[in-house]
Design a protein around this motif. Structure first.
Motif, PDB file in Angstrom:
ATOM      1  N   ALA A  32       0.305  -0.745   7.356  1.00  0.00           N
ATOM      2  CA  ALA A  32       0.059  -1.598   6.188  1.00  0.00           C
ATOM      3  C   ALA A  32      -0.801  -0.850   5.185  1.00  0.00           C
ATOM      4  O   ALA A  32      -0.537  -0.867   3.980  1.00  0.00           O
ATOM      5  N   GLU A  33      -1.828  -0.172   5.738  1.00  0.00           N
ATOM      6  CA  GLU A  33      -2.708   0.576   4.841  1.00  0.00           C
ATOM      7  C   GLU A  33      -1.933   1.674   4.125  1.00  0.00           C
ATOM      8  O   GLU A  33      -2.092   1.904   2.933  1.00  0.00           O
ATOM      9  N   HIS A  34      -1.084   2.311   4.912  1.00  0.00           N
ATOM     10  CA  HIS A  34      -0.297   3.400   4.359  1.00  0.00           C
ATOM     11  C   HIS A  34       0.609   2.895   3.232  1.00  0.00           C
ATOM     12  O   HIS A  34       0.706   3.489   2.164  1.00  0.00           O
ATOM     13  N   GLU A  35       1.237   1.769   3.533  1.00  0.00           N
ATOM     14  CA  GLU A  35       2.132   1.202   2.541  1.00  0.00           C
ATOM     15  C   GLU A  35       1.377   0.820   1.269  1.00  0.00           C
ATOM     16  O   GLU A  35       1.832   1.029   0.158  1.00  0.00           O
ATOM     17  N   GLU A  36       0.198   0.270   1.509  1.00  0.00           N
ATOM     18  CA  GLU A  36      -0.619  -0.120   0.372  1.00  0.00           C
ATOM     19  C   GLU A  36      -0.979   1.106  -0.465  1.00  0.00           C
ATOM     20  O   GLU A  36      -0.949   1.083  -1.693  1.00  0.00           O
ATOM     21  N   LEU A  37      -1.262   2.171   0.260  1.00  0.00           N
ATOM     22  CA  LEU A  37      -1.617   3.414  -0.425  1.00  0.00           C
ATOM     23  C   LEU A  37      -0.443   3.931  -1.248  1.00  0.00           C
ATOM     24  O   LEU A  37      -0.594   4.329  -2.403  1.00  0.00           O
ATOM     25  N   LEU A  45       1.942   2.181  -2.369  1.00  0.00           N
ATOM     26  CA  LEU A  45       2.138   1.263  -3.478  1.00  0.00           C
ATOM     27  C   LEU A  45       1.154   1.588  -4.597  1.00  0.00           C
ATOM     28  O   LEU A  45       1.522   1.678  -5.767  1.00  0.00           O
ATOM     29  N   ALA A  46      -0.106   1.794  -4.180  1.00  0.00           N
ATOM     30  CA  ALA A  46      -1.138   2.093  -5.173  1.00  0.00           C
ATOM     31  C   ALA A  46      -0.777   3.360  -5.939  1.00  0.00           C
ATOM     32  O   ALA A  46      -0.924   3.437  -7.155  1.00  0.00           O
TER      33      ALA A  46
END
Ligand code: C2E
Ligand code: CA
Ligand code: CA
Length: 711
Positions: free
Chosen positions: A140-145, A147-148
């Motif tokens: 999730a963090e990776h995906e968020e990253l 995305l960011a």
């Protein structure tokens, strides 16, 4: 070597056992407190696993032991596929690492990292240890990253990240597009490099102060692109703080607002200016005028306010169409502007109304000079679309403070003066004078009365016969409107027709005249009275109505009067003002079968070239030439020339305003076809004119006596 000997033979074994137990307990502890799932497999069956492994998959304690690893996956294929994937690795003596999608007992899924190792590579199925680590959070963090990063990259706003020392560490694509700098050209640089130099140090000090105290700043900054061009940007700057609350980064997000500013500027411009000519509009004029008045009051100076109205603009618009009218207005705006100084204000406040504000030490003298200059500039023809357009202005001037202390008073009085210029024959300028206000008041009152007269049917028609000089018979009767007002008595059409023209009332009045004249003529016709034709005066505004021929036809049909019995009198100036379209209009009227006469001929500078092209039948020599026939040789010469000219063009001539025998004789001698005037008959009510016609048609009557009896 161990120097200390053991106390008892059993002791070493016991200690070893204890140590072993301790190690086992510790191992068990590690095994069960590990944050990752750990399992020992034999032949892909779970022989042993820790509590975490069961939790990962949602199994109760001890439930997983003995299960096939098939329970970790959602179908057989996947399970087999994983097997084919990982065991060869182990057989090769390597560890296997992969990320897999696992299935929990409740059917839900999670991503996990699977790591395994064989106890003995020779027989990988005999024993292997596997670790599964839950990647849900990491993923999730990776995906968020991701995305960011994506948001950072695709943002249409420029983003610039700088470190605590304000050195640029990251910029996005929009930054590159807006500033023209590539990322590698700005990394490590101070954002100052983007500055335009428009803002002083104080500006930036305040910005930094706000950033430190509020952690946030937003505002407009003018910057410079790499190519040196400057642009306004709207910037938000945020401070990012680390765990210790020290500023670690600044994030500036900005967009180029030059377009927005340009459209704002455009909107402001449009609100303040007239879209057609680009001159200030009424609103802006009011603001300017207030300022000018305040200045003049302080400096004890004068101001000139000039009201300019075009005399025949409506004609141009109605006959040639709005696009041509627009071109004419633009040219007028240009000419007025060219006649004043740059510092003077020229505004357009309505269709064909302009206002000039003059600030000068030599008022009112200068205002007169400027007005004269405007009259001269406007006297030249405006070539538009193959037409030579002529327009003349009527100018009214009011002076501050003599003619008013407020902008309202000045505007009103300049307007009054302008009307005065109109009634003084147009194409001139007038200074405001006190008495004009009274004239204006009278005008307003007249207008009210005129409208009331129209509504109440207070108009009547008189007729004035025209006599054929060769036969002595009546060849026509001119219809002339009469207005009797209870307070004013008989009002001359010479005074109310121009007013009716100005306020647009002439169209219904003219239609009434035409109808009444045709009705009367038809009744004469029915009564066997020989009157030739009835002549009706057509005002310029009526003539400009596109549907005028239609209106004439309708009235003829309605009243039953043959077209040949109707003559339309159109003044020379009306025809000349609209030369091009006049031809088309005249042709249409001619087609109906009516006779066309040019009224007031000689006063309107006709172009002979045009005259030939007009399908007209008659010229009416203006009364002014007839009046002084006896005493002014040049009038006599003009009258003679007009008769000759008309005949050479195949037109007949009627002279109006004949008051003496001498005039009548002179005209007859020079070939004039017919005459009209007090000498023969004054205009009178229909029955008197009819009686005159009847008597004339009777042979052997003493015409002189009859005439006297009729007067
Ligand atoms: P106009 O068309 O030139 O009409 C002739 C004017 O001269 C008439 O004045 C007539 O009464 C006057 N008149 C005729 N014979 C003599 C004469 O021997 N001596 C003198 N001094 N004057 C004479 P009126 O009726 O006062 O009309 C003045 C003007 O008003 C007309 O000039 C015409 O332009 C306008 N008008 C009159 N009736 C109508 C109308 O029904 N429609 C329109 N549009 N205009 C009209
Ligand atoms: Ca006339
Ligand atoms: Ca006339």
């Amino acid at each position: 070597m161990n120097s200390e000997a053991p106390d008892t033979p059993d002791q070493p074994l016991q200690e070893t056992e204890q140590a072993l137990n301790k190690a086992l307990r510790e191992l068990h502890g590690i095994f069960n407190t590990a944050v990752m799932g750990i399992a020992l497999l034999r032949h892909r069956k779970i022989e042993r696993c820790n509590r975490r492994m069961e939790e990962l998959f949602g199994f109760a304690e001890g439930q997983m032991v003995g299960c096939s690893t098939r329970v970790w996956y959602d179908n057989d294929q996947t399970w087999e596929f994983v097997g084919h994937d990982v065991y060869p690795e182990l057989a090769a003596g390597r560890e296997s690492y992969s990320e897999r999608l696992f299935q929990r007992r409740d059917g839900s899924h999670f991503w996990g990292r699977l790591a395994g190792r064989a106890l003995d590579p020779v027989d990988v199925f005999a024993g292997s240890v596997w670790i599964i680590e839950d990647l849900t959070v990491e993923r999730a963090e990776h995906e968020e990253l991701l995305l960011a990063r994506k948001v950072f990259e695709v943002n249409s706003e420029a983003i610039m990240v700088s470190d605590a020392n304000n050195r640029i560490v990251r910029v996005n694509a929009a930054f590159e597009a807006i500033t023209g700098y590539r990322e590698d050209e700005v990394l490590g640089c101070d954002p100052k490099m983007l500055g335009s130099g428009h803002h002083g140090t104080e500006f930036f000090q305040t910005m930094w102060q706000t950033l430190r105290t509020d952690g946030y700043w937003a505002g407009e900054i003018w910057d410079k692109r790499k190519d040196g061009s400057e642009y306004p940007k709207w910037v938000h700057i945020d401070t990012i703080r680390d765990r210790e609350a020290r500023i670690s980064h600044f994030v500036a997000v900005f967009s180029d607002i030059s377009e927005r500013k340009a459209s704002e500027e455009r909107i402001r411009y449009l609100a303040q200016h007239d879209a057609l000519t680009g001159l200030p509009n009424r609103f802006t004029l009011a603001v300017h005028l207030e300022h000018a008045l305040a200045r003049a009051e302080r400096a004890n100076e004068k101001i000139g306010l000039m009201f300019i109205d075009l005399d025949n603009f409506k004609t141009v618009n109605d006959t040639l169409g709005h696009p041509i009218g627009d071109l004419l207005l633009c040219e007028v705006a240009r000419r007025i502007t060219s006649a004043v100084r740059k510092s003077d204000i020229v505004a357009r406040i309505g269709g064909d109304e302009f206002v000039v504000v003059l600030e000068s030490a030599h008022l009112p003298g200068d205002a007169g000079m400027v007005a004269q200059k405007i009259l001269e500039r406007m006297s030249e023809a405006v070539p538009v679309d193959g037409n030579d357009l002529h327009t003349t202005p009527s100018i009214g001037i009011a002076i501050y403070p003599d003619d008013g202390a407020s902008s309202e008073d000045l505007m009103r009085n300049a307007d009054v003066a302008m009307y005065h210029a109109k009634s003084a024959g147009r194409n001139n300028y007038q200074f405001y004078a006190e008495h004009m206000n009274q004239a204006a008041a009278v005008r307003v009152q007249m207008e009210t009365r005129l409208r009331a007269a129209m509504a109440a049917g207070d108009f009547s028609l008189h007729f004035q016969p025209q006599i054929d000089l060769s036969s002595g018979l009546v060849s026509g009767c001119e219809a002339l409107i009469r207005w009797y007002n209870a307070e004013l008595g008989w009002v001359s059409p010479a005074s109310f027709i121009p007013l009716a023209e100005e306020i647009g009332l002439i169209v219904p009045i003219g239609e009434w005249v035409l109808r009444r004249a045709c009705q009367t003529a038809k009744s004469w016709l029915d009564a066997g009275i020989k009157f030739g034709s009835v002549a009706v005066n057509i005002s310029p505004q009526q003539f400009r109505q596109r549907n005028f021929p239609q209106c004439v036809e309708n009235i003829l049909r309605e009243t039953g009067l043959p077209a040949a019995c109707l003559e339309l009198e159109i003044t020379e100036s009306t025809i000349m003002e609209t030369a091009e379209t006049a031809v088309a209009m005249l042709v249409q009227l001619k087609d109906i079968g009516v006779t066309l006469a040019v009224d007031d001929f000689g006063t309107g500078y006709s172009s002979l070239a045009y005259l030939k092209r007009f399908p007209i039948d008659r010229l009416k020599i203006d009364r002014s030439f007839v009046t002084d026939l006896e005493i002014d040789p040049s009038d006599a010469a003009i009258a003679t020339a007009v008769i000759a000219l008309a005949h050479s063009l195949g037109l007949t001539v009627v002279a109006e305003g004949v008051e003496t025998q001498w005039q009548s004789d002179f005209l007859r001698q020079h070939g004039c076809d017919s005459v009209q005037g007090y000498f023969y008959c004054r205009p009178g009510p229909a029955d008197i004119a009819a009686e005159f016609c009847r008597q004339r048609a009777m042979p052997g009557i003493n015409k002189r006596r009859l005439l006297r009896s009729l007067q």
